[in-house]
Design an enzyme around this catalytic site. Structure first.
Site, short mmCIF file in Angstrom:
data_model
loop_
_atom_site.label_atom_id
_atom_site.label_comp_id
_atom_site.label_asym_id
_atom_site.label_seq_id
_atom_site.Cartn_x
_atom_site.Cartn_y
_atom_site.Cartn_z
N HIS A 22 0.84 -1.19 0.00
CA HIS A 22 0.00 0.00 0.00
C HIS A 22 0.88 1.25 0.00
O HIS A 22 2.01 1.22 0.47
CB HIS A 22 -0.91 0.02 1.24
CG HIS A 22 -1.85 -1.13 1.30
ND1 HIS A 22 -2.95 -1.22 0.48
CD2 HIS A 22 -1.85 -2.26 2.06
CE1 HIS A 22 -3.60 -2.35 0.75
NE2 HIS A 22 -2.95 -2.99 1.70
N CYS A 73 -0.46 2.36 -4.46
CA CYS A 73 -1.23 3.55 -4.80
C CYS A 73 -0.34 4.79 -4.68
O CYS A 73 0.54 4.84 -3.83
CB CYS A 73 -2.42 3.70 -3.85
SG CYS A 73 -3.68 2.42 -4.01
#
Length: 399
Positions: A122, A163
């Site tokens: 992430h 991301c």
């Protein structure tokens, strides 16, 4: 690669828990590609929490796959850094060749060597997550510049799956022989793929599935990283891959970093047509996993328990969003358009983000909080004083 140079590789999965299965699956698959290409294990450093293969939720103990009905990519993967040793501090130290522990493997590279780094987890603007800590863009860029000054490589290539991953490299110099490719733009989320109804989790990430497929199906003596980047641009219709740094490094054949894929592997990989399914934005994955489990659960009691878990997840999301919205209201000029992070003070953003993490929501416990740090990145990029942002975060957290 310069004469007599070595190929060094560092592979990092920054997450833990079954719902993040795909990140360790990505790294295990990457290891198998590099191993089969003939790079010895002593030149490959692997960091992963290692809580997936024998997880209680794994219906196939000892097995990890990276695509539907794919091969087990877990056997043989080195356990260089696992569990609590998977930290940004150990990552940066190992990358520089600094031994924190005499038993731990590090990148012992020199000025004639190449280094290929792949990270999957992430992220948020200026942030790449580790299981219990955070790698900030400021620390990554400073480490790379230090390594360049100390002649720790001839060329370096970095691939990052997360991301907002482009935001980690907007300040990467273009004159130190380092080339970076990211799964998503600085203001974009990356995507997971391949939901497995038996394992009840996602098996891979879109960007990673594509770069590995390209690597397995091509003669790496004849294609460059820029060729691969063009392929990624054409193949990805979710997020937009980005590249940074020294484009001359990207013009080198991929084999200068990863050696060549055996012909037999190329042919068998081509026979496995790549069809990506279940494309899902990374921050939606926990919700989609529970929704899919609810849809296929036949036991009514277990279904109700899953529904309660989903409701709780939505409540946490609403609480985080409410807090961030309250913070934003203290900055009336805040806008939602895409931001340019190339001039942002990375150290200031690190200070603000860590204050939010320790004061409001720890994204290592509440992953959804991570995706909202883009608010603070945008404020920092616009030159709002660090002290002012911290003051507001502290005030809102005490409400």
């Amino acid at each position: 690669m310069a004469a007599n140079g070595k190929h060094w590789v560092m592979l990092v999965a920054g997450s833990k828990t079954w719902s993040n299965y795909r990140h360790q699956a990505d790294v295990c698959h990457a290891y198998q590609i590099i191993h089969q290409n003939g790079i010895p294990d002593e030149q490959i450093v692997v960091m992963m929490y290692d809580d997936i293969a024998n997880n209680d939720d794994n219906p196939y103990p000892g097995n990890i796959i990276n695509r539907p009905n794919g091969p087990n990519v877990y056997p043989g993967v080195p356990k260089d850094y696992t569990g609590g040793d998977v930290t940004p501090e150990n990552f940066l130290a190992a990358l520089k060749g600094e031994r924190q522990n005499s038993q731990k493997k590090v990148i012992s590279s020199g000025e004639n060597d190449t280094i290929f780094i792949y990270l999957s987890d992430h992220g948020s603007p200026g942030i790449f997550c580790f299981p219990n800590n955070t790698l900030h863009a400021n620390d990554l860029i400073e480490t790379i510049k230090e390594m360049a000054r100390n002649k720790k490589f001839s060329k370096m290539v970095i691939y990052m799956e997360s991301c907002f991953s482009a935001s980690m490299f907007t300040q990467l110099p273009d004159n130190i022989h380092v080339y970076a490719v990211t799964a998503a733009g600085a203001n974009e989320r990356s995507y997971a793929c391949y939901f497995d109804p038996v394992r009840k989790t996602y098996l891979a990430d879109v960007f990673s599935a594509l770069w590995m497929y390209y690597t397995e199906t091509n003669d790496l003596d004849k294609v460059t990283f820029l060729n691969q980047f063009s392929y990624l641009q054409q193949a990805m219709n979710t997020s937009h891959p980005c590249c940074f740094g020294d484009m001359t490094a990207g013009e080198k054949p991929i084999s200068e970093f990863l050696r060549n894929t055996p012909r037999s592997i190329q042919e068998s990989a081509k026979a496995q047509q790549l069809v990506l399914t279940d494309l899902t934005q990374a921050h939606e994955v926990p919700f989609k996993i529970l929704e899919n489990q609810i849809n296929i659960e036949t036991d009514e009691d277990r279904k109700q328990d899953l529904i309660r878990k989903l409701d709780a997840l939505h409540q946490i999301k609403a609480k985080i969003e409410g807090t961030v919205e309250t913070i934003k209201r203290h900055f009336p000029d805040f806008a939602h358009e895409d931001e340019d992070y190339s001039q942002m003070d990375l150290h200031s953003f690190k200070t603000v983000a860590e204050h939010f993490r320790t004061t409001c929501f720890d994204w290592h416990e509440e992953e959804m909080a991570l995706s909202h740090t883009h608010v603070f990145a945008r404020l920092c990029a616009r030159g709002v004083k660090t002290e002012r942002i911290i003051e507001v975060i502290t005030k809102v957290s005490s409400l």
